[in-house]
Design a protein around this motif. Structure first.
Motif, short mmCIF file in Angstrom:
data_model
loop_
_atom_site.label_atom_id
_atom_site.label_comp_id
_atom_site.label_asym_id
_atom_site.label_seq_id
_atom_site.Cartn_x
_atom_site.Cartn_y
_atom_site.Cartn_z
N UNK A 13 98.53 50.78 -4.79
CA UNK A 13 99.97 50.62 -4.62
C UNK A 13 100.22 49.40 -3.76
N UNK A 14 101.36 48.76 -3.96
CA UNK A 14 101.71 47.58 -3.16
C UNK A 14 103.22 47.52 -3.00
N UNK A 15 103.67 47.26 -1.76
CA UNK A 15 105.08 46.98 -1.53
C UNK A 15 105.20 45.62 -0.84
N UNK A 16 106.36 45.29 -0.31
CA UNK A 16 106.56 43.96 0.26
C UNK A 16 105.76 43.74 1.54
N UNK A 17 105.33 44.81 2.19
CA UNK A 17 104.70 44.70 3.50
C UNK A 17 103.21 45.00 3.46
N UNK A 18 102.79 45.94 2.63
CA UNK A 18 101.38 46.35 2.67
C UNK A 18 100.89 46.84 1.32
N UNK A 19 99.56 46.94 1.23
CA UNK A 19 98.89 47.43 0.03
C UNK A 19 98.03 48.63 0.39
N UNK A 20 97.94 49.57 -0.56
CA UNK A 20 97.06 50.72 -0.41
C UNK A 20 95.85 50.49 -1.29
N UNK A 32 98.12 45.10 5.70
CA UNK A 32 99.45 44.53 5.88
C UNK A 32 99.44 43.03 5.57
N UNK A 33 100.58 42.54 5.10
CA UNK A 33 100.68 41.13 4.72
C UNK A 33 101.07 40.26 5.90
N UNK A 34 101.42 40.86 7.05
CA UNK A 34 101.73 40.06 8.24
C UNK A 34 100.58 40.18 9.24
N UNK A 35 100.86 39.99 10.51
CA UNK A 35 99.78 39.94 11.51
C UNK A 35 99.27 41.31 11.95
N UNK A 36 99.82 42.37 11.39
CA UNK A 36 99.38 43.70 11.79
C UNK A 36 97.95 43.96 11.34
N UNK A 37 97.24 44.76 12.13
CA UNK A 37 95.87 45.14 11.78
C UNK A 37 95.89 46.16 10.64
N UNK A 38 94.77 46.24 9.93
CA UNK A 38 94.63 47.25 8.89
C UNK A 38 94.68 48.65 9.49
N UNK A 39 95.21 49.58 8.71
CA UNK A 39 95.13 51.00 9.04
C UNK A 39 94.23 51.67 8.01
N UNK A 48 92.85 65.43 8.54
CA UNK A 48 93.09 64.06 8.07
C UNK A 48 93.44 63.17 9.24
N UNK A 49 92.88 61.95 9.27
CA UNK A 49 93.15 61.04 10.39
C UNK A 49 93.54 59.65 9.89
N UNK A 50 94.18 58.92 10.78
CA UNK A 50 94.43 57.49 10.61
C UNK A 50 93.66 56.75 11.69
N UNK A 51 92.99 55.69 11.31
CA UNK A 51 92.36 54.80 12.29
C UNK A 51 93.21 53.54 12.37
N UNK A 52 93.83 53.34 13.52
CA UNK A 52 94.79 52.25 13.77
C UNK A 52 96.03 52.43 12.89
N UNK A 53 97.13 51.83 13.35
CA UNK A 53 98.41 52.10 12.68
C UNK A 53 99.28 50.86 12.48
N UNK A 54 98.78 49.68 12.87
CA UNK A 54 99.57 48.47 12.68
C UNK A 54 100.76 48.40 13.62
N UNK A 214 84.70 48.40 7.05
CA UNK A 214 86.15 48.58 7.05
C UNK A 214 86.65 48.02 8.37
N UNK A 215 87.12 46.79 8.35
CA UNK A 215 87.40 46.06 9.59
C UNK A 215 88.89 46.05 9.92
N UNK A 216 89.20 45.49 11.09
CA UNK A 216 90.57 45.48 11.58
C UNK A 216 91.48 44.52 10.85
N UNK A 217 90.92 43.51 10.23
CA UNK A 217 91.72 42.53 9.49
C UNK A 217 90.93 42.10 8.25
N UNK A 218 91.64 41.71 7.22
CA UNK A 218 90.98 41.18 6.04
C UNK A 218 90.54 42.25 5.06
N UNK A 219 89.75 41.82 4.11
CA UNK A 219 89.33 42.67 2.99
C UNK A 219 88.25 43.66 3.41
N UNK A 220 87.99 44.59 2.52
CA UNK A 220 86.83 45.46 2.65
C UNK A 220 85.59 44.68 2.26
#
Length: 270
Positions: A13-20, A32-39, A48-54, A214-220
């Protein structure tokens, strides 16, 4: 380094701000497409957990991704924050309101709850100045058991003094935040961080049987061993450059005014 192309992980899925993006079964990257870190969403059989939240401003877009994955915020049992930087923790206060448990290493928890804006890099981001409460203070060796996932908490300082990495040994999943990124990119060494600590943390990561980074920024990345070797080499290069810069300075003349300031301050107690 490997000549093969990185694996293309499916975008769900993809919206204007982020991709799943699907990283593995029941594991998703929210990029995220801006400076936020990956979640990272990990949907366990028990919890169920989230690691980081942007960033907080991205929260509505992140909710879209979570809902698409069948895990809206009310189904998240715990948020784990990798370190104190605002691009990783900015949206955490939304989960405080829902009484989701929020966890971080004790050093990060201390900075976040004391609202140490310098350490959190608050001025780098135009975000709401809202307090974040940390419910669980993590340490090296803690185990986060999700049922079908068992995440080992590793204390990996360097980027900051408070960084943690989560490793799922059976599946080879390494959630390394800003300690290691695809292509061996370094996340930088900030205020409380240390290049020497960075190198030691990378050496620890090098010894793991990691299959997916699975890093804080960028691709897998499915070439984590290549990534960590490059990062170690770059870290040693940075250490050498820093030594040369220090040698080029008159260390005593720079150090003396600092010590004099300390002496002057101490006189106030006389």
């Amino acid at each position: 380094m490997s000549e093969r192309k990185p694996t293309a992980f499916p975008i769900l899925m993809k919206n204007d701000i982020c991709s799943l993006i699907q990283a593995a079964d029941d594991v998703y990257q929210i990029r995220f497409s801006n400076r936020a870190a990956n979640a990272y969403l990990i949907r366990g059989s028990a919890r169920t957990i989230l690691i980081d939240v942007g960033l907080s401003s991205n929260y509505p877009a992140m909710v879209e991704c979570l809902t698409f994955a069948g895990c809206p915020p009310e189904k998240i049992d715990m948020v784990v924050l990798s370190h104190e930087h605002l691009d990783h923790i900015g949206a955490a206060w939304h989960f405080n309101e829902r009484r989701t448990y929020v966890a971080a290493h004790r050093l990060a928890a201390n900075k976040i709850m004391l609202r140490d804006d310098f350490s959190m890099l608050r001025k780098m981001f135009n975000e709401p100045d809202v307090p974040v409460n940390i419910d669980i203070w993590l340490e090296e060796g803690n185990l986060i058991d999700l049922g079908n996932f068992r995440l080992n908490v590793m204390y990996t300082p360097g980027h900051t003094s408070a960084c943690i990495t989560l490793f799922e040994q059976d599946k080879g999943l390494l959630f390394a935040a800003d300690t290691l990124m695809p292509g061996g990119v370094m996340g930088g060494v900030f205020g409380s961080g240390s290049i020497a600590d960075y190198i030691q943390s990378l050496e620890r990561i090098k010894g793991l049987n990691t299959k997916i980074l699975l890093s804080g920024h960028g691709r897998l990345s499915d070439t984590p061993q290549d990534d960590v070797r490059i990062a170690i080499a770059r870290s040693h290069g940075l250490l050498e450059d820093t030594a040369q810069l220090f040698d080029a300075l008159d260390a005593r003349s720079n150090f003396e005014p600092i010590m004099q300031s300390v002496r002057d301050l101490n006189k106030l107690d006389d």
